[in-house]
Design a protein around this motif. Structure first.
Motif, short mmCIF file in Angstrom:
data_model
loop_
_atom_site.label_atom_id
_atom_site.label_comp_id
_atom_site.label_asym_id
_atom_site.label_seq_id
_atom_site.Cartn_x
_atom_site.Cartn_y
_atom_site.Cartn_z
N TYR A 33 18.97 12.46 12.98
CA TYR A 33 19.99 13.22 12.39
C TYR A 33 19.35 14.51 11.32
O TYR A 33 19.90 15.53 11.10
CB TYR A 33 21.04 12.72 11.59
CG TYR A 33 22.04 11.57 12.62
CD1 TYR A 33 23.00 12.34 13.26
CD2 TYR A 33 21.88 10.38 12.90
CE1 TYR A 33 23.65 11.60 14.12
CE2 TYR A 33 22.68 9.79 13.70
CZ TYR A 33 23.52 10.35 14.37
OH TYR A 33 24.39 9.81 15.31
N MET A 66 18.23 9.31 21.51
CA MET A 66 18.81 10.19 20.40
C MET A 66 18.10 10.77 19.42
O MET A 66 17.04 9.86 19.21
CB MET A 66 19.83 9.11 19.81
CG MET A 66 21.09 10.04 19.00
SD MET A 66 21.60 9.07 18.06
CE MET A 66 22.68 7.78 18.85
N LYS A 67 18.22 11.67 19.08
CA LYS A 67 17.10 12.16 17.95
C LYS A 67 17.47 11.89 16.53
O LYS A 67 18.65 11.63 16.17
CB LYS A 67 17.29 13.95 18.12
CG LYS A 67 16.94 14.21 19.41
CD LYS A 67 16.63 15.50 19.73
CE LYS A 67 16.47 15.97 20.94
NZ LYS A 67 15.97 17.66 21.48
N LEU A 98 18.47 17.25 13.22
CA LEU A 98 19.42 18.06 13.74
C LEU A 98 19.92 18.79 12.48
O LEU A 98 20.31 19.88 12.78
CB LEU A 98 20.20 17.00 13.98
CG LEU A 98 21.86 17.47 14.93
CD1 LEU A 98 21.43 18.31 15.96
CD2 LEU A 98 22.74 16.37 14.91
#
Lengths: 515, 305
Positions: free
Chosen positions: A4, A1-2, A7
């Motif tokens: 936040y 997961m990247k 993002l």
């Protein structure tokens, strides 16, 4: 997961970019033509030769009140209040109409032609209903503003404008009533003023004459034309250019001239132009002269030919006997070496039409939904006269010479088409992307129209004569590149159009304008 | 899978309406870092009915319009979360009746960057959020305003976002895109002055209305075959014109609803075949097309990652 945060950052950038892309302006801005002070006011134009009027005094206008009279001063006071402050809409109307009365009404005519240049669709039983002038907005709408119809509409419009302006110039210099702003310097004017007397108003003359002709030619557009007429007259008040009596006298004069011009229109033979009962005789005559294959509509279902008897309509610059003399000689016999050579040229283009050939074919196509080749040339003429800063009366003269030549060209060309009834290249396997005209091939209408217009324009603007002729030649070539005409259709059309144009040139040389 | 979908829309070029976007059906499967594939896809779409605004029309002077295309599509994984997709179609289109000549040539080349911004895995399922931005430009100066043409000639910017969910061999992807179509220059001048025509003055430059797009796609993927079904709805964003005499075709407002299915089968490790079918259910100023396509895929096929 990247992460936040990453993002979020990227999402914001993307949303920002998207917003920028969606909101940025897609409007098309093109240069607008604006008003000017004429290079010459043509103060002797009241003596120029008219088309339908025998003399400017065929129509009359009341003697105006003097500029010191109470009635005139009241008009000036009214003008001051109307022109003192303008809304955005009023300012736009002033600028629009300030470009030129003749120029704008010609442009309006072009737009109406484009809107009405729609061939009637076939019904379920394979018939094509004929537009009905008495019921213009029913399907199919009246008129079908095809090239012959449009050429005639332009001719009557321009002749009415010209005759009305010559009469107006006559009365302007009879009464010599100055422009309101010359009488009272405190009037706010929004447009350039000249030394031209203001009574009767040239704008009101043109507006009334144009309105009457266009209402007859496009009877379904009365509300639109009413609005244009009212706006044009009001724009002269908003601009501080004319008092109400200038406008009323102009309107009266314009109406009288237009009535006389439309009286000619009613008897010029147009009402019989679509007499389809005549085609059987035309075909029989063409066959009797040795034609082995006649023109046949290539549409599904087959459509009756466009205005087969338009060739019998009355000309402007010569009589019916001259028309017969102007008719080109016969086209090559089908199957003759000349015919085969012309067809071979088309076959070669059909196999490998270049992009430039396609561009030329499309540029000049002026087919359904356009203002037709006559409209194309009226636009060229109006723009050239506008560039040359012509006075209203000289602008009208230019457009009358060009439009009467265009109508003469249409009549002669349709006379030729009906006489020879020659088949289109599509009857020998050619394709076309420019729309297939539904009438015989010989001679080319584009070529005839274009040569006539180019010769007239070349005479009025000698320094641009070569350019106009090059355009006519390209318009003519475009029909070969578009594969709907043989080369000989085009060369015969050009030659004939040139001769037709010469009659309008001769008239122009002798109309007393000294131009 | 992606290759199929990329081309599915390239090949549905309609001549009575604006072209659809090469990158219009980008899917949610990433290529994988430094992995590449190349596909060559042939397609044929036909229509004998088209929509004038939303009214279905047949034209005996046009007959059936057939568009065939051969499209080369290359995909390369610039990073594990970033792909580059390029496509170049060669198109031929012709009408069975009337007198419109056949048109053919290279249409619009496109390049698309696809970025998997976010992915969340739990067990055998995965949810990812992707963004894509693409640009397409005509390769040739083809005729853009004819009844039978290979495209509309505009330069287009395509931005879209996707949510992609996969559970074992089942997947579903939903996406929303906005396609900004650039202005085009016609061969002729426009004769209408009505501002509602979008081409107010008498020039040759006209607007091509922008469109928005929603696509939902779902199916099954495995090591040796993939199969999916999709639905696509394109809606004009700007006010445009309707098909009519004298109205430039590029200014028409174009929309449609289409459904289709695609299948891929791997024959060798680096070689597979694909096939697809689609049909137009509803439209606006566009042909009611049905389309079939088939092609070969060379290279790393990792739709099932």
């Amino acid at each position: 997961m990247k992460k936040y945060s990453q993002l979020l950052t990227i999402s914001c950038v993307l949303i920002g970019l998207s917003a920028a892309v969606i909101s940025c302006d897609k409007s098309i801005s093109e240069p607008q033509r604006v008003g000017y002070t004429p290079a010459s006011i043509d103060d002797k134009a009241g003596t120029w030769k008219t088309y339908v009027l025998t003399a400017p005094t065929d129509v009359t206008v009341a003697t105006p009140a003097s500029v010191t009279s109470a009635a005139y001063l009241a008009e000036v006071a009214d003008l001051k209040s109307k022109s003192a402050s303008l809304t955005q809409e009023q300012q736009e109307a002033v600028v629009y109409w300030g470009t030129g009365a003749v120029y704008r009404w010609n442009e309006i005519a072009r737009e109406l032609a484009a809107r009405y240049n729609v061939p009637p669709a076939s019904t379920a039983d394979g018939k094509y209903p004929v537009p009905d002038a008495a019921n213009p907005l029913a399907d199919p709408r009246f008129p079908f503003a095809n090239p012959p119809y449009t050429a005639r509409a332009f001719a009557y419009l321009s002749v009415a404008q010209y005759d009305a302006l010559v009469a107006a110039w006559n009365y302007k210099y009879t009464f010599k009533r100055s422009a309101p702003s010359k009488v009272d310097a405190t009037i706010r004017v929004a447009l350039p003023t000249s030394a031209l007397p203001a009574y009767p108003s040239e704008d009101a003359v043109v507006a009334a004459a144009s309105y009457t002709v266009l209402k007859a030619m496009f009877p379904g557009e009365v509300p639109y034309l009413d609005a244009k007429l009212a706006e044009h007259r009001n724009s002269r008040l908003w601009a501080g250019m004319n008092v109400m009596s200038d406008l009323n006298a102009g309107g009266d004069l314009g109406n009288q001239v237009a009535a006389k011009v439309m009286a000619r229109a009613k008897t010029d033979g147009m009402s019989a132009a679509n007499n389809q009962a005549l085609t059987a005789g035309m075909i029989a005559d063409a066959k009797a002269r040795g034609l082995s294959e006649v023109w046949v509509s290539q549409e599904t279902p087959a459509r009756p030919p466009m205005l087969p008897n338009y060739g019998a309509v009355q000309n402007w610059n010569f009589d019916a006997a001259t028309k017969v003399k102007l008719r080109p000689g016969p086209p090559p016999a089908i199957g003759s070496p000349e015919f085969t050579a012309a067809l071979d040229e088309l076959k070669t283009i059909n196999k490998g039409q270049t992009r430039e050939q396609a561009r030329i074919a499309n540029y000049w196509a002026d087919g359904a939904g356009s203002y037709t080749p006559p409209g194309h040339w009226m636009r060229t003429a109006a723009n050239a006269a506008n560039d040359a800063k012509y006075s209203e009366v000289r602008m009208a003269r230019t457009l009358a010479l060009v439009s009467t030549a265009l109508m003469d060209a249409g009549v002669c060309c349709w006379d030729t088409k009906s006489f020879y009834y020659y088949p289109r290249p599509q009857q020998f396997g050619m394709k076309t992307s420019v729309g297939l005209p539904n009438f015989p091939s010989y001679t080319s209408g584009h070529s005839t129209f274009s040569a006539a217009a180019a010769v007239v324009l070349g005479s009025i603007f000698p320094d641009q004569a070569d350019d106009f002729w090059a355009k006519a030649q390209e318009a003519s070539d475009s029909r070969v590149y578009g594969l709907i005409h043989y080369r000989f259709d085009c060369s015969a059309g050009l030659a004939c159009g040139k001769n037709i144009g010469a009659y309008a040139v001769a008239r122009g040389k002798a109309d007393g304008s000294g131009l | 899978m992606r290759l199929i979908t990329v081309t599915a829309s390239v090949l549905v070029l309609l001549n009575l309406a604006s072209k659809t976007q090469a990158q219009g059906l980008i899917d949610g499967f990433m290529r994988g870092q430094r992995k590449a594939s190349l596909a060559l896809i042939g397609s044929q779409s036909t229509f004998d009915t088209y929509y004038v605004n939303k009214t279905e029309t047949k034209n005996p002077n046009l007959g059936t319009v057939t568009t065939q295309a051969l499209t080369l599509v290359g995909t390369y994984g610039l990073g594990y979360d970033l792909d580059l997709i390029v496509a170049v179609p060669y198109v031929r289109t012709q009408a069975s009746a009337g007198y419109s000549p056949k048109q053919e040539g290279f249409q619009d080349a496109s390049a698309t960057l696809r970025w998997e911004a976010f992915d969340y895995k739990f067990g055998k399922t995965k949810l990812s959020w992707l963004f894509a931005v693409g640009y397409s430009v005509p390769v040739e100066n083809y005729v853009n305003d004819a009844l039978v043409a290979i495209g509309r000639g505009s330069r287009n910017l395509d931005g879209r976002t996707m949510l992609h969910f996969k559970a074992r061999s089942f997947f579903i992807t939903g996406q929303y895109g906005y396609i900004r179509n650039g202005q085009v220059t016609l061969d002729h001048t426009v004769n209408y002055y009505d501002p509602s025509q979008l081409n107010p003055n008498s020039g040759s430059v006209v607007n091509v209305p922008d469109v928005t797009e929603i696509i939902v796609r779902g199916g099954i993927v495995s090591k040796v075959f993939n199969i999916d079904v999709w639905g696509q709805q394109q809606t004009p964003h700007n006010r445009g014109t309707d098909i009519g005499p004298g109205v430039p075709f590029p200014t028409n407002a174009v929309g449609f609803t289409r459904v289709g299915a695609t299948a891929y089968v791997r024959l060798l490790k680096q070689f597979g075949l694909l096939a697809g079918y689609s049909a137009t259910l509803d439209g606006r100023n566009i042909g009611k097309t049905t389309q079939v396509n088939g092609g070969i895929v060379i290279g790393h096929w990792t739709a099932n990652n």
